[in-house]
Design a protein around this motif. Structure first.
Motif, PDB file in Angstrom:
ATOM      1  N   GLY A 127       0.783  -1.231   0.000  1.00 45.02           N
ATOM      2  CA  GLY A 127       0.000   0.000   0.000  1.00 45.02           C
ATOM      3  C   GLY A 127       0.816   1.283   0.000  1.00 45.02           C
ATOM      4  O   GLY A 127       0.256   2.376   0.089  1.00 45.02           O
ATOM      5  N   ALA A 128       2.144   1.185  -0.105  1.00 47.58           N
ATOM      6  CA  ALA A 128       2.981   2.393  -0.093  1.00 47.58           C
ATOM      7  C   ALA A 128       2.809   3.185  -1.392  1.00 47.58           C
ATOM      8  O   ALA A 128       2.574   2.606  -2.458  1.00 47.58           O
ATOM      9  CB  ALA A 128       4.443   2.013   0.094  1.00 47.58           C
ATOM     10  N   TYR A 129       2.917   4.511  -1.261  1.00 48.42           N
ATOM     11  CA  TYR A 129       2.809   5.405  -2.418  1.00 48.42           C
ATOM     12  C   TYR A 129       4.139   6.103  -2.674  1.00 48.42           C
ATOM     13  O   TYR A 129       4.872   6.416  -1.729  1.00 48.42           O
ATOM     14  CB  TYR A 129       1.767   6.490  -2.149  1.00 48.42           C
ATOM     15  N   PHE A 130       4.387   6.403  -3.941  1.00 47.93           N
ATOM     16  CA  PHE A 130       5.609   7.099  -4.332  1.00 47.93           C
ATOM     17  C   PHE A 130       5.285   8.117  -5.416  1.00 47.93           C
ATOM     18  O   PHE A 130       4.554   7.820  -6.353  1.00 47.93           O
ATOM     19  CB  PHE A 130       6.660   6.105  -4.853  1.00 47.93           C
ATOM     20  N   PHE A 131       5.830   9.319  -5.280  1.00 46.19           N
ATOM     21  CA  PHE A 131       5.675  10.335  -6.318  1.00 46.19           C
ATOM     22  C   PHE A 131       7.017  11.018  -6.533  1.00 46.19           C
ATOM     23  O   PHE A 131       7.646  11.414  -5.555  1.00 46.19           O
ATOM     24  CB  PHE A 131       4.630  11.393  -5.909  1.00 46.19           C
TER      25      PHE A 131
ATOM     26  N   MET B 132       0.634  10.461   1.862  1.00 43.56           N
ATOM     27  CA  MET B 132       1.884  11.009   1.315  1.00 43.56           C
ATOM     28  C   MET B 132       2.057  12.454   1.701  1.00 43.56           C
ATOM     29  O   MET B 132       1.087  13.177   1.894  1.00 43.56           O
ATOM     30  CB  MET B 132       1.845  10.991  -0.219  1.00 43.56           C
TER      31      MET B 132
ATOM     32  N   GLU C 254      -3.853   9.926   0.908  1.00 43.32           N
ATOM     33  CA  GLU C 254      -3.196   8.623   0.751  1.00 43.32           C
ATOM     34  C   GLU C 254      -2.051   8.431   1.741  1.00 43.32           C
ATOM     35  O   GLU C 254      -1.412   7.379   1.758  1.00 43.32           O
ATOM     36  CB  GLU C 254      -2.662   8.477  -0.681  1.00 43.32           C
TER      37      GLU C 254
ATOM     38  N   PHE D 259      13.218   3.614   5.657  1.00 36.59           N
ATOM     39  CA  PHE D 259      11.952   3.677   4.908  1.00 36.59           C
ATOM     40  C   PHE D 259      10.835   4.193   5.825  1.00 36.59           C
ATOM     41  O   PHE D 259      10.682   3.701   6.936  1.00 36.59           O
ATOM     42  CB  PHE D 259      11.593   2.289   4.377  1.00 36.59           C
TER      43      PHE D 259
ATOM     44  N   CYS E 100      10.723  14.533  -4.184  1.00 38.35           N
ATOM     45  CA  CYS E 100       9.492  15.325  -4.302  1.00 38.35           C
ATOM     46  C   CYS E 100       8.398  14.866  -3.345  1.00 38.35           C
ATOM     47  O   CYS E 100       7.337  15.482  -3.291  1.00 38.35           O
ATOM     48  CB  CYS E 100       8.960  15.250  -5.733  1.00 38.35           C
ATOM     49  N   SER E 101       8.618  13.772  -2.632  1.00 40.13           N
ATOM     50  CA  SER E 101       7.570  13.295  -1.729  1.00 40.13           C
ATOM     51  C   SER E 101       8.175  12.441  -0.627  1.00 40.13           C
ATOM     52  O   SER E 101       9.336  12.039  -0.702  1.00 40.13           O
ATOM     53  CB  SER E 101       6.539  12.456  -2.494  1.00 40.13           C
ATOM     54  N   ALA E 102       7.355  12.187   0.387  1.00 39.61           N
ATOM     55  CA  ALA E 102       7.721  11.260   1.459  1.00 39.61           C
ATOM     56  C   ALA E 102       6.489  10.426   1.761  1.00 39.61           C
ATOM     57  O   ALA E 102       5.361  10.851   1.492  1.00 39.61           O
ATOM     58  CB  ALA E 102       8.168  12.017   2.702  1.00 39.61           C
ATOM     59  N   TYR E 103       6.699   9.240   2.312  1.00 38.62           N
ATOM     60  CA  TYR E 103       5.597   8.377   2.704  1.00 38.62           C
ATOM     61  C   TYR E 103       5.803   8.043   4.177  1.00 38.62           C
ATOM     62  O   TYR E 103       6.385   7.013   4.522  1.00 38.62           O
ATOM     63  CB  TYR E 103       5.594   7.114   1.830  1.00 38.62           C
ATOM     64  N   PRO E 104       5.398   8.967   5.061  1.00 39.12           N
ATOM     65  CA  PRO E 104       5.698   8.801   6.490  1.00 39.12           C
ATOM     66  C   PRO E 104       5.055   7.547   7.066  1.00 39.12           C
ATOM     67  O   PRO E 104       3.897   7.245   6.759  1.00 39.12           O
ATOM     68  CB  PRO E 104       5.082  10.058   7.123  1.00 39.12           C
TER      69      PRO E 104
END
Ligand SMILES: [Zn+2]
Lengths: 140, 414
Positions: free
Chosen positions: A31-35, A97, A95, B261, B271-275
């Motif tokens: 379920g991880a998102y990346f942009f 992010m 989401e 991670f 440009c982003s992070a997924y905390p």
């Protein structure tokens, strides 16, 4: 005749669109998102399998995590004509992010405020306007 | 592999920081290598392994010979056939190459090794290597260059990132303009008598607060400049070091930190992070600090002197907290108390004025910090010597962008 609006780099958000959205990669396993989009999930515990990744549009609203007003003019390849001080923000979207982006204004920015994704022009030539994604504060 | 051996710093050489248009990087690297050899009472042929900082901005100057720095410096020093490695870990490269030199000696692969970095970063904001503002027409590769994307499409310069983190800190823990100005004011007092610093003057609170915003809330004098600089550090076994130098410094621990991670930080060039729950910000820096305490068996209370990466006033505060294991906001009080004054403090921090007084010479910055610690711990900092006399353990940490960090602890070994 209006000039064509062209993203500075294609493929980062849905375009053309009346309601543009950033395009992220989502891992179907964790379920991880990346942009921007990535070929593999960056979770160390996920298999490096491209088939696990799907491209999904992100919510085009979010909450302002923080911002700055940049008054100095960066050199090329940053191009903004005419140059004016601009806002840069980190925005939290549904989401989970946190996403970077310019703001449409330098006035009235506040941590915690609701923002909506839109596009804005940075420069133009004879045929095109060159655009990027921007966060716009919304009234509540 | 032999068992690991104890390794000590036996020689240092440093070129002043500033702008030196009359010299190339290789010349600066040779100068500080020669100084380090002299300090170590050694000759170039004693060096059995070498690690070099690879210059990052080859789109501007230096070209491939400066990326392949080791063999291009060896052309001037004289080629001796020893192993050389070139490393780019952004601003953390200096300590990353020192780690390579230390490991070469610790492992028994070499008895004496050198780390050298020379850098000409002077000249404004760091920017992507690709300079075409409209790459979509002819360079699809830009789509994967997040450094390019963040710079061109979000206008995020390095100070913009620091300013955003700072604004959030001000919101979360109430850091004030006064505290930010104090970080620069107090460190600048360490620079006055540091011959290697670029800005050797005391900046007053008034002039700092009157300097223009670069990225609100960070002002011009609260952000480090970019500089030219070079430094070299020679390491050898502790036993051999004692024969060559009366004041060897044991490398108690040295490591490289990278992120975990789920870190909530949108690190520079991304440009982003997924905390993720339970993962703290600046994880690369916390990871490095945790490792050096673990390896050394020391804890924050054991540290007598600190060189931290004050690339901006924001960095000063968050790195003081990172190194000492403080809660967010506690660095502000410690700074204002005078405890961490660079010269008179009971815990001197940035005794030579820090990165703020030097301006950042990217790949050489970490070695400069180590050189400063060595001078202070040996009691050889002259008029810039700290007042504190018990300097047993010193800690240096370097901040590098894109999640690159490095840190070390040196201990008195005489
Ligand atoms: Zn995954």
């Amino acid at each position: 005749m209006a000039k064509k609006q062209v993203p500075i780099i294609e493929g980062l958000f849905t375009w053309p669109s009346d309601r543009p959205q950033l395009l992220a990669s989502k891992c179907k396993k964790c379920g991880a998102y990346f942009f921007p989009k990535v070929p593999y999930c960056g979770n160390p515990d996920c298999a490096k399998d491209k088939a696990n990744m799907e491209v999904v549009p992100l919510s085009n609203t979010g909450t302002m995590y923080t911002f700055t007003i940049h008054t100095a003019q960066p050199a090329l390849p940053f191009r903004m004509e005419p140059f004016t001080p601009y806002g840069v923000a980190m925005v939290d979207v549904a989401e989970g992010m946190r996403v970077l982006g310019m703001t449409t204004t330098t006035e009235g920015l506040k941590i915690g405020q609701q923002v909506q994704m839109t596009v804005g022009k940075l420069y133009e030539d004879a045929d095109n306007e060159y655009i990027t994604w921007m966060w716009k504060p919304v009234e509540k | 592999m032999k068992a690991m051996r104890e390794v000590a710093i036996v020689g240092i050489g440093q070129h002043p920081w500033g702008q030196f248009p009359e010299k190339n990087m290789q010349e600066m690297g040779v100068e500080c290598t020669v100084d380090a050899l002299k300090d170590a009472n050694m000759s170039w042929r004693d060096i059995q392994s070498a690690a070099y900082g690879a210059y990052m901005w080859i789109a501007d100057r230096g070209g491939v010979p400066s990326l392949l720095m080791g063999t291009s410096i060896a052309r001037m020093m004289g080629e001796t056939g020893i192993p050389m490695v070139n490393c780019v870990n952004a601003c953390a490269s200096g300590q990353a190459i020192l780690r390579e030199a230390v490991l070469a000696v610790a492992s028994g692969h070499a008895d004496t090794a050198i780390a050298v970095a020379a850098d000409k970063s002077a000249g404004g904001f760091f920017r992507p290597q690709l300079r075409d503002p409209s790459p979509s027409k002819f360079d699809r590769g830009a789509e994967n260059d997040t450094d390019y994307i963040r710079f061109c499409m979000t206008g995020e310069t390095n100070p913009a990132y620091w300013a955003m983190e700072l604004r959030r800190r001000m919101y979360d823990v109430g850091t004030t303009d006064e505290v930010l100005a104090m970080a620069k004011h107090i460190t600048s007092q360490g620079a006055v008598n540091n011959p290697y610093a670029r800005y050797r003057k005391v900046f007053t609170i008034e002039e700092i607060k009157a300097s223009k915003y670069i990225a609100d809330p960070l002002r011009l004098f609260e952000i480090c400049a970019t500089s030219d600089g070079a430094a070299a550090v020679i390491v050898t076994t502790l036993d051999n070091a004692k024969k060559h130098n009366k004041k060897p410094l044991l490398v108690k621990a040295i490591t490289i930190g990278t992120p975990t991670f789920g870190d909530p930080t949108i690190r520079l060039t991304f440009c982003s992070a997924y905390p993720r729950p339970g993962v703290l910000d600046l994880s690369e820096s916390r990871n490095a600090i945790n490792v050096i305490y673990k390896i050394s068996g020391l804890q924050p209370a054991d540290i007598d002197i600190i060189e931290l990466p004050d690339n901006s006033s924001w960095h000063y505060l968050v790195y003081l907290e990172c190194i000492l294991g403080l809660k967010a906001g506690e660095a502000d009080k410690m700074l204002m108390s005078g405890k961490v004054h660079p010269i008179t403090g009971e815990l001197p921090v940035c005794s030579g004025g820090g990165v703020a007084a030097q301006g950042e010479a990217v790949v050489a910055q970490g070695l400069s910090q180590v050189c400063q610690l060595v001078r202070q711990m040996r009691g050889e900092a002259g008029d810039g010597q700290v007042k504190k006399t018990k300097l047993v353990n010193g800690l240096a940490q370097t901040y590098g962008y894109a999640g690159n960090n490095a840190a070390c602890i040196l201990s008195k070994a005489w």
